[in-house]
Design a protein around this motif. Structure first.
Motif, PDB file in Angstrom:
ATOM      1  N   ALA A 229       0.841  -1.205   0.000  1.00 18.18           N
ATOM      2  CA  ALA A 229       0.000   0.000   0.000  1.00 18.18           C
ATOM      3  C   ALA A 229       0.871   1.249   0.000  1.00 18.18           C
ATOM      4  O   ALA A 229       0.628   2.201  -0.743  1.00 18.18           O
ATOM      5  CB  ALA A 229      -0.924  -0.008   1.211  1.00 18.18           C
ATOM      6  N   ILE A 230       1.919   1.232   0.847  1.00 15.24           N
ATOM      7  CA  ILE A 230       2.830   2.371   0.916  1.00 15.24           C
ATOM      8  C   ILE A 230       3.626   2.489  -0.378  1.00 15.24           C
ATOM      9  O   ILE A 230       3.735   3.576  -0.967  1.00 15.24           O
ATOM     10  CB  ILE A 230       3.786   2.242   2.120  1.00 15.24           C
ATOM     11  N   LEU A 231       4.180   1.384  -0.839  1.00 15.42           N
ATOM     12  CA  LEU A 231       4.994   1.401  -2.060  1.00 15.42           C
ATOM     13  C   LEU A 231       4.178   1.875  -3.265  1.00 15.42           C
ATOM     14  O   LEU A 231       4.649   2.692  -4.060  1.00 15.42           O
ATOM     15  CB  LEU A 231       5.568   0.011  -2.326  1.00 15.42           C
ATOM     16  N   GLY A 232       2.950   1.383  -3.379  1.00 10.13           N
ATOM     17  CA  GLY A 232       2.100   1.769  -4.505  1.00 10.13           C
ATOM     18  C   GLY A 232       1.758   3.249  -4.487  1.00 10.13           C
ATOM     19  O   GLY A 232       1.832   3.928  -5.516  1.00 10.13           O
ATOM     20  N   ALA A 233       1.389   3.747  -3.304  1.00  4.70           N
ATOM     21  CA  ALA A 233       1.016   5.161  -3.187  1.00  4.70           C
ATOM     22  C   ALA A 233       2.204   6.070  -3.485  1.00  4.70           C
ATOM     23  O   ALA A 233       2.085   7.076  -4.188  1.00  4.70           O
ATOM     24  CB  ALA A 233       0.472   5.440  -1.787  1.00  4.70           C
ATOM     25  N   ILE A 234       3.363   5.715  -2.949  1.00 10.47           N
ATOM     26  CA  ILE A 234       4.564   6.516  -3.163  1.00 10.47           C
ATOM     27  C   ILE A 234       4.971   6.518  -4.630  1.00 10.47           C
ATOM     28  O   ILE A 234       5.264   7.567  -5.217  1.00 10.47           O
ATOM     29  CB  ILE A 234       5.727   5.986  -2.292  1.00 10.47           C
ATOM     30  N   THR A 235       4.986   5.337  -5.236  1.00  5.26           N
ATOM     31  CA  THR A 235       5.401   5.222  -6.636  1.00  5.26           C
ATOM     32  C   THR A 235       4.458   5.981  -7.557  1.00  5.26           C
ATOM     33  O   THR A 235       4.891   6.706  -8.465  1.00  5.26           O
ATOM     34  CB  THR A 235       5.451   3.745  -7.065  1.00  5.26           C
ATOM     35  N   LEU A 236       3.167   5.823  -7.327  1.00  2.00           N
ATOM     36  CA  LEU A 236       2.172   6.495  -8.162  1.00  2.00           C
ATOM     37  C   LEU A 236       2.326   8.004  -8.080  1.00  2.00           C
ATOM     38  O   LEU A 236       2.313   8.704  -9.103  1.00  2.00           O
ATOM     39  CB  LEU A 236       0.768   6.086  -7.706  1.00  2.00           C
ATOM     40  N   ASP A 237       2.495   8.512  -6.866  1.00  2.00           N
ATOM     41  CA  ASP A 237       2.631   9.944  -6.694  1.00  2.00           C
ATOM     42  C   ASP A 237       3.933  10.457  -7.304  1.00  2.00           C
ATOM     43  O   ASP A 237       3.990  11.544  -7.882  1.00  2.00           O
ATOM     44  CB  ASP A 237       2.556  10.310  -5.215  1.00  2.00           C
ATOM     45  N   LYS A 295      -9.969   6.157  -4.711  1.00  2.00           N
ATOM     46  CA  LYS A 295     -10.020   7.621  -4.660  1.00  2.00           C
ATOM     47  C   LYS A 295      -8.668   8.226  -5.030  1.00  2.00           C
ATOM     48  O   LYS A 295      -8.604   9.258  -5.713  1.00  2.00           O
ATOM     49  CB  LYS A 295     -10.463   8.076  -3.265  1.00  2.00           C
ATOM     50  N   LEU A 296      -7.593   7.574  -4.586  1.00  2.00           N
ATOM     51  CA  LEU A 296      -6.257   8.050  -4.922  1.00  2.00           C
ATOM     52  C   LEU A 296      -6.007   7.948  -6.422  1.00  2.00           C
ATOM     53  O   LEU A 296      -5.510   8.888  -7.053  1.00  2.00           O
ATOM     54  CB  LEU A 296      -5.204   7.243  -4.154  1.00  2.00           C
ATOM     55  N   LEU A 297      -6.345   6.804  -7.007  1.00  2.00           N
ATOM     56  CA  LEU A 297      -6.167   6.609  -8.448  1.00  2.00           C
ATOM     57  C   LEU A 297      -6.997   7.624  -9.241  1.00  2.00           C
ATOM     58  O   LEU A 297      -6.515   8.197 -10.227  1.00  2.00           O
ATOM     59  CB  LEU A 297      -6.567   5.184  -8.841  1.00  2.00           C
ATOM     60  N   SER A 298      -8.225   7.851  -8.814  1.00  2.00           N
ATOM     61  CA  SER A 298      -9.100   8.797  -9.517  1.00  2.00           C
ATOM     62  C   SER A 298      -8.563  10.222  -9.432  1.00  2.00           C
ATOM     63  O   SER A 298      -8.598  10.976 -10.418  1.00  2.00           O
ATOM     64  CB  SER A 298     -10.513   8.750  -8.925  1.00  2.00           C
ATOM     65  N   ALA A 299      -8.046  10.589  -8.254  1.00  2.00           N
ATOM     66  CA  ALA A 299      -7.527  11.943  -8.071  1.00  2.00           C
ATOM     67  C   ALA A 299      -6.327  12.205  -8.972  1.00  2.00           C
ATOM     68  O   ALA A 299      -6.227  13.262  -9.612  1.00  2.00           O
ATOM     69  CB  ALA A 299      -7.152  12.169  -6.611  1.00  2.00           C
ATOM     70  N   ILE A 300      -5.408  11.243  -9.044  1.00  3.25           N
ATOM     71  CA  ILE A 300      -4.219  11.448  -9.854  1.00  3.25           C
ATOM     72  C   ILE A 300      -4.540  11.384 -11.345  1.00  3.25           C
ATOM     73  O   ILE A 300      -3.912  12.067 -12.163  1.00  3.25           O
ATOM     74  CB  ILE A 300      -3.114  10.437  -9.467  1.00  3.25           C
ATOM     75  N   PHE A 301      -5.548  10.587 -11.726  1.00  4.54           N
ATOM     76  CA  PHE A 301      -5.996  10.588 -13.128  1.00  4.54           C
ATOM     77  C   PHE A 301      -6.535  11.978 -13.487  1.00  4.54           C
ATOM     78  O   PHE A 301      -6.222  12.523 -14.556  1.00  4.54           O
ATOM     79  CB  PHE A 301      -7.077   9.529 -13.335  1.00  4.54           C
ATOM     80  N   GLY A 302      -7.337  12.551 -12.588  1.00  2.04           N
ATOM     81  CA  GLY A 302      -7.848  13.906 -12.817  1.00  2.04           C
ATOM     82  C   GLY A 302      -6.736  14.930 -12.869  1.00  2.04           C
ATOM     83  O   GLY A 302      -6.786  15.891 -13.653  1.00  2.04           O
ATOM     84  N   PHE A 303      -5.700  14.723 -12.069  1.00  2.00           N
ATOM     85  CA  PHE A 303      -4.526  15.588 -12.062  1.00  2.00           C
ATOM     86  C   PHE A 303      -3.877  15.610 -13.449  1.00  2.00           C
ATOM     87  O   PHE A 303      -3.539  16.672 -13.981  1.00  2.00           O
ATOM     88  CB  PHE A 303      -3.544  15.074 -11.005  1.00  2.00           C
ATOM     89  N   GLY A 304      -3.730  14.428 -14.046  1.00  5.02           N
ATOM     90  CA  GLY A 304      -3.134  14.329 -15.376  1.00  5.02           C
ATOM     91  C   GLY A 304      -3.954  15.052 -16.436  1.00  5.02           C
ATOM     92  O   GLY A 304      -3.403  15.718 -17.325  1.00  5.02           O
ATOM     93  N   ILE A 336      -4.703  11.561   1.057  1.00  4.79           N
ATOM     94  CA  ILE A 336      -4.799  10.097   1.113  1.00  4.79           C
ATOM     95  C   ILE A 336      -3.432   9.466   1.313  1.00  4.79           C
ATOM     96  O   ILE A 336      -3.268   8.552   2.131  1.00  4.79           O
ATOM     97  CB  ILE A 336      -5.456   9.553  -0.176  1.00  4.79           C
ATOM     98  N   ARG A 337      -2.433   9.960   0.588  1.00  6.81           N
ATOM     99  CA  ARG A 337      -1.087   9.381   0.702  1.00  6.81           C
ATOM    100  C   ARG A 337      -0.524   9.564   2.109  1.00  6.81           C
ATOM    101  O   ARG A 337       0.072   8.644   2.682  1.00  6.81           O
ATOM    102  CB  ARG A 337      -0.154  10.019  -0.330  1.00  6.81           C
TER     103      ARG A 337
END
Length: 422
Positions: A229-237, A295-304, A336-337
């Protein structure tokens, strides 16, 4: 009723002082960074010079991050933060000196430029200690059951200050000039140094105090890579910040594309702050722990998407709206992160985990500035920004497919466990 109180963490006096200190520091640091960007671009008129600013801060911040985390876990956090702030004041004073025409009269422009880069490099070294220290300190101020609420207020404070600072810098450059703007930065740093001593010293919660650096660093890295969970959130961000660094090129958009000058530059920088402020209101009253992964995935998709719209726009109003939602989506992602990191990290490893986070995410801001400067040089500014936003979308989709742990992450269960344990 207490767990639904949107102001729960704000009822803790030391946490309010912490937020004030953090706001002043982030406001000053981000204001300083944007003034330096403006000054360097004014001296060189080369987008690549903006990328070099990111490179000079990234290299020491990244290389020292793990060592800094080890030190933070071994030391008392309040005094360590005070030391970092005191050293920061030296950097801000040095930049004030280098941008005052009365002091550098007769200096070669390259000498001034290289001296600015040197102070930015020292700032990167110092910043490697700031992140882990602040992350560890807040966990010692609020109880675990309030981590999500504290993360909301803390992250949004960072977000708002991180955009209001540069926005104010844009206006202050046009009002009072570069050097006097940096004197404001210096005053804010001294204010934060004064206020931090109203926070009491905190205990060192490391059962392995005195552990060798090698073993300590290995344990911290291993924990992050084992906790998906931590690795995924950090890498995605990290990837989104790396390729979505449109903000680093705002001086180019303001001066050469939208042609709105320093005043318009300030407005562009302010737009994400408004979005971040609304994020604070929404996430404080409406918990986002449930289905946090999606929610994290959706937020970063919107960011892009926002990055792409901003890059393609040649209309000032459209650019402002895009940056507003840029701030909204980035604010949600950050809250979220930070909640994931706080809930999933043991107390004695907070410094090291925060250091790994700063290597992945914090330093990617500067590396993103380097990437933006380089791609702008190779592709052109507009194409570079659109490319970055597209890469962010691809990353989100790939992460959602290949990291089901993050996609299905629900932090509400972790929060319930912490509440029962207290």
């Amino acid at each position: 009723m207490e767990k639904k109180d949107p102001f729960a963490s704000l009822r803790i006096k030391e946490f309010n002082i912490f937020l004030l200190v953090r706001f002043a520091l982030v406001f000053a640091w981000s204001m300083q960074f944007i003034i330096v960007e403006w000054q360097v671009y004014s001296l060189t008129k080369d987008p690549w010079s903006l990328g070099l600013i990111g490179a000079f801060e990234f290299v020491p911040a990244f290389s020292m991050a793990l060592f800094a985390g080890h030190i933070v876990d071994q030391k008392e956090k309040r005094n360590l933060l005070a030391l970092c702030i005191a050293l920061f004041s030296l950097i801000s004073f040095g930049l004030y000196f280098l941008t005052d025409p009365d002091y550098v009269e007769g200096w070669n422009s390259k000498t001034v430029l290289y001296s600015i880069y040197a102070l930015v490099f020292f700032g990167g070294f110092l910043r490697s200690f700031f992140g882990p220290t602040i992350f560890s300190l807040v966990a010692l101020i609020v109880p675990k059951r309030l981590y999500p609420n504290a993360a909301t207020w803390s992250s949004t404070t960072w977000q708002v200050a991180g955009v209001l600072g540069p926005a104010f810098a844009g206006y202050s450059i046009s009002w009072i000039g570069v050097s006097k703007s940096l004197s404001i930065v210096f005053a804010l740093v001294l204010f934060s140094l004064f206020m931090v001593f109203f926070i009491k010293k905190k205990p060192i919660l490391n059962p392995k105090k005195g552990e060798s650096i090698k073993k300590s660093l290995k344990e911290g890295i291993s924990f992050v890579f084992k906790t998906k969970a931590i690795l995924g959130a950090i890498t995605l961000d990290m990837i989104s910040v790396l390729f979505g660094g449109a903000i680093a090129l705002l001086p180019v958009f303001a001066q050469d594309i939208l042609e709105v000058g320093a005043t318009g530059f300030g407005a562009l920088r302010a737009a994400p702050a408004v979005g971040a402020f609304l994020t604070m209101l929404v996430t404080a009253f409406i918990p986002i722990s449930k289905n946090a992964g999606m929610k994290l995935l959706s937020a970063i998709f919107g960011f892009g998407i926002c990055v792409i719209i901003f890059g393609a726009s040649k209309i000032f109003l459209v650019s402002l709206v895009a940056l507003f939602f840029y701030g909204v989506t980035d604010g949600v992602s950050m809250v979220i992160r930070q909640t994931i990191l706080q809930l999933k990290t043991p107390d004695h490893m907070r410094g090291r985990v925060a250091s790994v986070n700063s290597m992945f995410v914090g330093s990617s801001n500067e590396l993103g500035a380097l990437e933006s400067g380089l791609t702008a040089k190779l592709m052109g500014t507009v194409t570079a920004v659109i490319f970055g936003g597209t890469m962010t979308l691809i990353t989100v989709v790939a992460t959602g497919i290949f990291n089901p742990t993050l996609r299905k992450l629900d932090l509400s269960k972790d929060l319930e466990e912490h509440e029962k344990s207290e």
